[in-house]
Design a protein around this motif. Structure first.
Motif, PDB file in Angstrom:
ATOM      1  N   LEU A 144      63.892   8.343  13.416  1.00 34.43           N
ATOM      2  CA  LEU A 144      63.567   8.674  14.902  1.00 34.43           C
ATOM      3  C   LEU A 144      64.925   9.381  15.607  1.00 34.43           C
ATOM      4  O   LEU A 144      65.922   8.695  15.249  1.00 34.43           O
ATOM      5  CB  LEU A 144      62.982   7.467  15.809  1.00 34.43           C
ATOM      6  N   THR A 145      64.684  10.678  16.110  1.00 36.00           N
ATOM      7  CA  THR A 145      65.741  11.312  16.706  1.00 36.00           C
ATOM      8  C   THR A 145      66.245  10.862  17.970  1.00 36.00           C
ATOM      9  O   THR A 145      65.378  10.326  18.768  1.00 36.00           O
ATOM     10  CB  THR A 145      65.451  12.838  16.660  1.00 36.00           C
ATOM     11  N   ASP A 146      67.534  10.909  18.190  1.00 34.44           N
ATOM     12  CA  ASP A 146      67.898  10.409  19.634  1.00 34.44           C
ATOM     13  C   ASP A 146      67.842  11.451  20.506  1.00 34.44           C
ATOM     14  O   ASP A 146      67.377  12.624  20.274  1.00 34.44           O
ATOM     15  CB  ASP A 146      69.211   9.918  19.208  1.00 34.44           C
ATOM     16  N   SER A 147      68.354  11.286  21.782  1.00 37.45           N
ATOM     17  CA  SER A 147      68.400  12.274  22.727  1.00 37.45           C
ATOM     18  C   SER A 147      69.137  13.793  22.222  1.00 37.45           C
ATOM     19  O   SER A 147      68.727  14.727  22.878  1.00 37.45           O
ATOM     20  CB  SER A 147      69.003  11.727  24.147  1.00 37.45           C
ATOM     21  N   SER A 148      69.936  13.767  21.348  1.00 39.89           N
ATOM     22  CA  SER A 148      70.747  15.094  21.047  1.00 39.89           C
ATOM     23  C   SER A 148      70.052  15.467  19.548  1.00 39.89           C
ATOM     24  O   SER A 148      70.584  16.352  18.918  1.00 39.89           O
ATOM     25  CB  SER A 148      72.274  14.672  20.558  1.00 39.89           C
ATOM     26  N   GLY A 149      68.857  14.803  19.280  1.00 41.70           N
ATOM     27  CA  GLY A 149      68.170  15.448  18.154  1.00 41.70           C
ATOM     28  C   GLY A 149      68.590  14.926  16.792  1.00 41.70           C
ATOM     29  O   GLY A 149      68.168  15.379  15.697  1.00 41.70           O
ATOM     30  N   GLU A 150      69.767  13.980  16.968  1.00 40.84           N
ATOM     31  CA  GLU A 150      70.300  13.249  15.628  1.00 40.84           C
ATOM     32  C   GLU A 150      69.565  12.176  15.004  1.00 40.84           C
ATOM     33  O   GLU A 150      68.985  11.414  15.746  1.00 40.84           O
ATOM     34  CB  GLU A 150      71.749  12.868  15.926  1.00 40.84           C
TER      35      GLU A 150
END
Length: 158
Positions: free
Chosen positions: A65-71
């Motif tokens: 699942l991606t985090d707030s920075s898309g990582e």
């Protein structure tokens, strides 16, 4: 409202299984290696997307699942353990529940009963182009290699 609860419950259950892993012994076979990346859409990071490295049918999949920075950091059986080396067809999805119905103030008991018994017609909404949700149409394929950084840039377009 009820449909969005089911969507969120299903997503939470899926993530619990993915992140929690299994309590049994690790199966024999290729071991996962660190693998991560970043998802962008229209050059902006995508938060809350599910990234699936699906393998080739012979190796197990990995998800994140991606985090707030898309990582993201891929997971197979243990949180953050990576992906099994090999060729992976990849999908990326971001589904959100339908918007909540607006309250029109006080309503009669009869209207409230009708609203409660009415079938939910609002469906979850995909925030990314539909083609990225299926391995056959996503056009995304990456190779996880031992000894490489295995940091994958996934740049989505319309």
């Amino acid at each position: 409202m009820m449909a969005s609860r089911w969507v969120w419950l299903a997503m939470a259950a899926t993530l619990t299984v993915i992140i929690g892993g299994c309590s049994g012994p690790t199966p024999a076979g290729p071991k996962p290696i660190p693998a991560s990346g970043k998802v962008t859409y229209k050059n902006l990071p995508v938060e809350g997307a599910t990234v699936s490295f699906l393998g080739d049918g012979k190796i197990p999949p990995a998800m994140a699942l991606t985090d707030s920075s898309g990582e993201f950091i891929l997971t197979t059986s243990r949180s953050g353990d990576g992906a099994v080396p090999g060729v992976h067809r990849v999908t990326v999805t971001k589904i959100v529940g339908p918007p909540a119905a607006k309250s029109t103030g006080s309503m009669s008991m009869e209207d409230a009963a009708k609203a409660a018994s009415a079938p939910a017609v609002a469906k979850p909404l995909s925030m990314l182009p539909d083609r990225y949700a299926a391995a056959d149409s996503s056009g995304l394929q990456f190779t996880v290699k031992a000894g490489d950084k295995n940091n994958f840039a996934i740049d989505l377009t319309d």
